[in-house]
Design a protein around this motif. Structure first.
Motif, short mmCIF file in Angstrom:
data_model
loop_
_atom_site.label_atom_id
_atom_site.label_comp_id
_atom_site.label_asym_id
_atom_site.label_seq_id
_atom_site.Cartn_x
_atom_site.Cartn_y
_atom_site.Cartn_z
N LEU A 2 0.97 -1.14 0.00
CA LEU A 2 0.07 0.10 0.01
C LEU A 2 0.77 1.40 -0.14
CD1 LEU A 2 -2.78 -0.82 2.84
CD2 LEU A 2 -2.93 -0.65 -0.04
N TRP A 3 0.37 2.16 -0.72
CA TRP A 3 0.93 3.60 -0.75
C TRP A 3 0.24 4.44 0.08
CZ3 TRP A 3 2.37 4.34 -6.43
CH2 TRP A 3 3.50 3.38 -6.91
N HIS A 4 0.87 5.19 0.91
CA HIS A 4 -0.02 6.07 1.71
C HIS A 4 0.90 7.53 1.40
CE1 HIS A 4 -1.59 8.14 5.46
NE2 HIS A 4 -0.36 8.48 5.68
N VAL A 20 10.84 22.73 8.40
CA VAL A 20 12.07 21.82 8.57
C VAL A 20 11.86 20.76 9.58
CG1 VAL A 20 14.52 21.61 8.73
CG2 VAL A 20 13.65 23.28 7.15
N ALA A 21 11.47 21.34 10.90
CA ALA A 21 11.32 20.57 12.01
C ALA A 21 10.10 19.44 11.78
CB ALA A 21 10.87 21.40 13.09
N LEU A 22 8.96 19.78 10.94
CA LEU A 22 8.03 18.96 10.81
C LEU A 22 8.41 17.97 9.80
CD1 LEU A 22 5.33 17.80 11.17
CD2 LEU A 22 4.22 19.26 9.28
N GLU A 23 9.21 18.32 8.69
CA GLU A 23 9.83 17.29 7.78
C GLU A 23 10.87 16.17 8.49
OE1 GLU A 23 9.31 20.53 3.97
OE2 GLU A 23 11.27 20.20 4.89
N GLY A 24 11.40 16.83 9.42
CA GLY A 24 12.42 16.05 10.22
C GLY A 24 11.57 14.83 10.89
N ASP A 25 10.53 15.38 11.55
CA ASP A 25 9.58 14.27 12.24
C ASP A 25 8.92 13.45 11.42
OD1 ASP A 25 10.23 15.81 14.65
OD2 ASP A 25 8.43 16.94 14.76
N LEU A 26 8.45 13.76 10.32
CA LEU A 26 8.03 12.94 9.31
C LEU A 26 8.89 11.78 8.82
CD1 LEU A 26 5.93 15.55 6.99
CD2 LEU A 26 5.00 13.61 8.53
N ARG A 27 10.40 12.27 8.64
CA ARG A 27 11.39 11.21 8.17
C ARG A 27 11.70 10.29 9.15
NH1 ARG A 27 13.28 16.18 6.03
NH2 ARG A 27 13.08 16.15 3.79
N ALA A 28 11.55 10.85 10.34
CA ALA A 28 11.94 9.98 11.50
C ALA A 28 11.11 8.62 11.88
CB ALA A 28 12.10 10.86 12.79
N LEU A 29 9.80 9.03 11.26
CA LEU A 29 8.52 8.04 11.39
C LEU A 29 9.14 6.84 10.85
CD1 LEU A 29 5.49 10.12 11.04
CD2 LEU A 29 6.35 9.03 13.14
N ASP A 31 12.35 5.45 10.71
CA ASP A 31 13.07 4.89 11.35
C ASP A 31 12.43 4.38 12.52
OD1 ASP A 31 15.13 5.37 9.47
OD2 ASP A 31 15.51 7.34 10.48
N SER A 32 11.32 4.91 13.06
CA SER A 32 10.99 4.51 14.39
C SER A 32 9.77 3.58 14.24
CB SER A 32 10.29 5.63 14.93
OG SER A 32 11.74 6.72 15.24
N ILE A 33 9.00 3.38 13.28
CA ILE A 33 7.87 2.66 13.14
C ILE A 33 8.08 1.26 12.31
CG2 ILE A 33 5.53 2.71 12.79
CD1 ILE A 33 5.40 5.62 13.18
N ASP A 34 7.96 0.10 12.94
CA ASP A 34 8.21 -1.03 12.42
C ASP A 34 7.49 -1.39 11.05
OD1 ASP A 34 10.17 -1.62 14.12
OD2 ASP A 34 9.16 -2.76 15.18
N GLU A 35 6.28 -0.86 11.12
CA GLU A 35 5.23 -1.14 9.93
C GLU A 35 5.53 -0.39 8.57
OE1 GLU A 35 3.28 -2.30 13.71
OE2 GLU A 35 4.43 -0.35 13.12
N VAL A 36 6.48 0.66 8.65
CA VAL A 36 7.11 1.50 7.60
C VAL A 36 8.18 0.49 6.78
CG1 VAL A 36 8.10 3.58 6.71
CG2 VAL A 36 6.33 3.66 8.56
N VAL A 37 7.59 0.07 5.53
CA VAL A 37 8.61 -0.59 4.49
C VAL A 37 9.56 0.58 4.03
CG1 VAL A 37 8.73 -1.76 2.55
CG2 VAL A 37 6.84 -2.28 4.09
N TRP A 38 8.91 1.61 3.65
CA TRP A 38 9.80 2.82 2.79
C TRP A 38 9.24 3.94 3.12
CZ3 TRP A 38 9.27 6.06 -1.24
CH2 TRP A 38 10.45 6.86 -1.78
N LEU A 39 9.83 5.09 3.23
CA LEU A 39 9.35 6.19 3.38
C LEU A 39 10.17 7.84 2.77
CD1 LEU A 39 7.77 7.82 6.61
CD2 LEU A 39 9.60 9.10 5.56
N THR A 51 4.77 20.13 0.71
CA THR A 51 5.64 19.14 1.16
C THR A 51 4.87 17.75 0.85
OG1 THR A 51 7.16 20.23 2.95
CG2 THR A 51 6.98 17.67 3.03
N GLY A 52 5.64 16.89 0.32
CA GLY A 52 4.84 15.51 0.07
C GLY A 52 5.58 14.40 0.92
N LEU A 53 4.57 13.59 1.31
CA LEU A 53 5.04 12.35 2.01
C LEU A 53 4.48 11.04 1.11
CD1 LEU A 53 6.10 10.75 4.65
CD2 LEU A 53 3.66 11.01 5.38
N LEU A 54 5.46 10.32 0.91
CA LEU A 54 5.22 8.93 0.48
C LEU A 54 5.71 7.89 1.29
CD1 LEU A 54 4.21 7.08 -1.98
CD2 LEU A 54 6.46 7.31 -3.05
#
Length: 97
Positions: A2-4, A20-29, A31-39, A51-54
């Motif tokens: 699934l793509w979110h 920039v702080a929010l973008e960093g928090d998004l990127r950290a997810l 590394d921190s959440i096992d369910e994430v395959v790729w971000l 800003t986009g998040l995939l």
């Protein structure tokens, strides 16, 4: 898979440090959440305030766990405070048809 996909339209009064702080928090997810395959997090080429998040997940159960995850929820709340519009699209990855 699934793509979110999330599109964050930042309010004009949000300064770059907050963004920039929010973008960093998004990127950290990723590394921190096992369910994430790729971000990936990136700014729009054509829209300076966007800003986009995939994010990629194995299945709908993994996406549901991510949505409710204790590390994800405060990031969502912060994004809501900084953005004038947030659009989410969840879709299956793969070949059409």
């Amino acid at each position: 898979m699934l793509w979110h996909i999330v599109r964050f339209q930042f309010r004009p009064d949000v300064d770059d440090d907050e963004r920039v702080a929010l973008e960093g928090d998004l990127r950290a997810l990723g590394d921190s959440i096992d369910e994430v395959v790729w971000l990936a997090v990136s700014r729009s080429v054509d829209e300076p305030a966007v800003t986009g998040l995939l994010t990629v997940f194995a299945d709908s159960a993994a996406l549901a766990a991510y949505r409710d995850h204790a590390l994800h929820v405060p990031v969502v709340e912060r994004a809501r405070a900084l953005c004038s519009d947030i659009v989410r699209l969840d879709m299956t990855a793969g070949t059409p048809g």
